[in-house]
Design an enzyme around this catalytic site. Structure first.
Site, mmCIF file in Angstrom:
data_model
loop_
_atom_site.group_PDB
_atom_site.id
_atom_site.type_symbol
_atom_site.label_atom_id
_atom_site.label_comp_id
_atom_site.label_asym_id
_atom_site.label_seq_id
_atom_site.Cartn_x
_atom_site.Cartn_y
_atom_site.Cartn_z
ATOM 1 N N ASP A 1 13.962 21.988 -29.326
ATOM 2 C CA ASP A 1 14.319 23.131 -28.490
ATOM 3 C C ASP A 1 14.005 24.463 -29.167
ATOM 4 O O ASP A 1 14.684 25.458 -28.951
ATOM 5 C CB ASP A 1 15.800 23.068 -28.077
ATOM 6 C CG ASP A 1 16.128 21.712 -27.486
ATOM 7 O OD1 ASP A 1 15.354 21.261 -26.636
ATOM 8 O OD2 ASP A 1 17.118 21.093 -27.900
ATOM 9 N N HIS B 1 10.348 19.671 -22.701
ATOM 10 C CA HIS B 1 9.669 20.915 -23.078
ATOM 11 C C HIS B 1 9.674 21.861 -21.887
ATOM 12 O O HIS B 1 9.153 21.532 -20.831
ATOM 13 C CB HIS B 1 8.235 20.625 -23.532
ATOM 14 C CG HIS B 1 8.178 19.881 -24.828
ATOM 15 N ND1 HIS B 1 7.020 19.431 -25.386
ATOM 16 C CD2 HIS B 1 9.175 19.523 -25.684
ATOM 17 C CE1 HIS B 1 7.303 18.833 -26.537
ATOM 18 N NE2 HIS B 1 8.595 18.862 -26.728
HETATM 19 P P1 IMP Z 1 18.162 10.142 -29.064
HETATM 20 O O1 IMP Z 1 16.833 10.675 -29.492
HETATM 21 O O2 IMP Z 1 18.372 10.212 -27.574
HETATM 22 O O3 IMP Z 1 18.445 8.784 -29.642
HETATM 23 O O4 IMP Z 1 19.282 11.110 -29.689
HETATM 24 C C1 IMP Z 1 19.469 11.227 -31.105
HETATM 25 C C2 IMP Z 1 19.766 12.681 -31.475
HETATM 26 O O5 IMP Z 1 18.606 13.465 -31.245
HETATM 27 C C3 IMP Z 1 20.884 13.340 -30.659
HETATM 28 O O6 IMP Z 1 21.544 14.274 -31.490
HETATM 29 C C4 IMP Z 1 20.112 14.069 -29.565
HETATM 30 O O7 IMP Z 1 20.844 15.150 -29.034
HETATM 31 C C5 IMP Z 1 18.914 14.544 -30.350
HETATM 32 N N1 IMP Z 1 17.711 14.781 -29.515
HETATM 33 C C6 IMP Z 1 16.842 13.856 -29.041
HETATM 34 N N2 IMP Z 1 15.841 14.450 -28.363
HETATM 35 C C7 IMP Z 1 16.068 15.767 -28.423
HETATM 36 C C8 IMP Z 1 15.368 16.915 -27.931
HETATM 37 O O8 IMP Z 1 14.319 16.857 -27.327
HETATM 38 N N3 IMP Z 1 15.929 18.135 -28.191
HETATM 39 C C9 IMP Z 1 17.064 18.244 -28.903
HETATM 40 N N4 IMP Z 1 17.745 17.210 -29.375
HETATM 41 C C10 IMP Z 1 17.264 15.976 -29.152
HETATM 42 MG MG MG Z 2 13.826 20.466 -25.464
#
Ligand code: IMP
Ligand code: MG
Length: 332
Positions: free
Chosen positions: A13, A42
């Site tokens: 982000d 994105h």
């Molecule tokens: P997962 O990738 O869904 O397994 O989540 C694991 C960690 O990564 C968590 O803290 C999510 O909030 C974070 N996370 C996964 N994808 C994103 C993203 O695109 N932006 C921000 N945080 C993410």
């Molecule tokens: Mg994002």
């Protein structure tokens, strides 16, 4: 440009979508390759419309750009089809034969698993989908009928484009601090998010990359659990104009001031050649919509110069507002 990798420097982000869409509109992109999976959204503002892209590469704003989804990526078929329709890119998007598939069942497992819940995952099921891939039981794109019209060899296409001197962008997702290898384990995502991993997912060797552009935001945010150095309260974040909600899940984002220490680490591990700093207007009033560096208030310039001196890397792009073109371009 020729081959540029765009990687996130913090917890995702950072504004990679915005930076990529700017490069597509300003430089023109021939090929844009998306890595990662559907958990990462994105955000691209283009022609007055906001797109939160979970699958389609941010380079779609250049109508001539070939869009590709890497072999290392995980494709959510329903979301892919929906975004292809929304963006109208059906004739110029391809999916690697060997990209793996993320299914509803993975999402159900992600949401039901107490351990994953405790990490604050996005719930899209990326962890369980990667588990299956590692177990070698995952479905691949070539096994799924709705993807048949899009199948291609992404690494072959991408390397040929590099051979012929075309502008190629490898689009990373999330940020270094969410890396399975380099983040604060276990509060990380299921893959490495560094520039090398982006190349590996796309099937592009390190010697073929000309630029590694690491994107930071002028403050840091994260969703989910895990450490966030210097974290401020939600009230404070609202007051400073830093409060955000996640483009993908709608959850509150936690926030903290910019960390020079973490930025230095992100620069080293990604091998950054250039930096982008987005949302400068949210930290320094009076920057909004500015297009030249000289227009910036002194405090804002001092901050950018400190980022450069602490990381020993030039800040070539500075974001000053949400639109793809709200940006100061300091490249030669
Ligand atoms: P997962 O990738 O869904 O397994 O989540 C694991 C960690 O990564 C968590 O803290 C999510 O909030 C974070 N996370 C996964 N994808 C994103 C993203 O695109 N932006 C921000 N945080 C993410
Ligand atoms: Mg994002």
């Amino acid at each position: 440009m020729p081959c540029t990798v765009v990687a996130g420097g913090f917890w995702g982000d950072e504004g990679k979508g915005k930076v990529i869409s700017y490069l597509a509109l300003n430089n023109g992109l021939d090929v844009c390759v998306r890595t990662g999976s559907v958990n990462a959204a994105h955000t691209v503002w283009f022609e007055g419309r906001r797109y939160a892209l979970h699958m389609v590469p941010g380079g779609f704003v250049d109508k001539k750009c070939r869009l590709l989804i890497a072999a290392g990526a995980n494709v959510h078929v329903v979301q892919f089809v929906k975004e292809v329709e929304e963006t109208g890119v059906g004739k110029r998007i391809g999916v690697d034969n060997q990209a793996s598939i993320i299914e509803d069942e993975h999402s159900a497992r992600d949401k039901a698993d107490q351990h994953l819940k405790g990490l604050g995952t996005t719930g899209w099921g990326v962890g369980p989908a990667i588990e299956e891939r590692v177990k070698r039981t995952a479905k691949l794109a070539k096994d799924v009928p709705p993807l048949r019209p899009y199948l291609t060899d992404v690494s072959a296409e991408t390397n040929q484009a590099i051979d012929s001197g075309k502008n190629v962008l490898l689009e990373g997702t999330q940020g270094l601090m969410l890396s399975l290898f380099f983040g604060a384990y276990p509060y990380v995502t299921g893959r490495d998010t560094s520039a090398s991993a982006i190349c590996s997912e796309a099937g592009v060797g390190p010697s073929r990359v000309d630029n590694v552009l690491v994107v930071f935001k002028a403050f840091a945010t994260r969703v989910g659990t895990g450490p966030l150095p210097g974290e401020i309260s939600k009230e404070e974040a609202i007051e400073r104009g830093w409060f955000e909600t996640a483009a993908g899940t709608g959850r509150d984002r936690r926030s903290a001031p910019f960390s020079f220490e973490l930025a230095r680490r992100a620069v080293v591990i990604n091998g950054a050649t250039q930096l982008a700093v987005t949302k400068l207007d949210c930290v320094f009033p009076g920057c909004k919509g500015m297009k030249t560096y000289d227009q910036l208030p002194t405090a804002a310039k001092r901050f950018i110069e400190r980022v450069e001196s602490e990381t020993k890397t030039p800040v070539s792009l500075v974001g000053t507002g949400p639109d793809a073109l709200d940006l100061i371009d300091r490249r030669e």
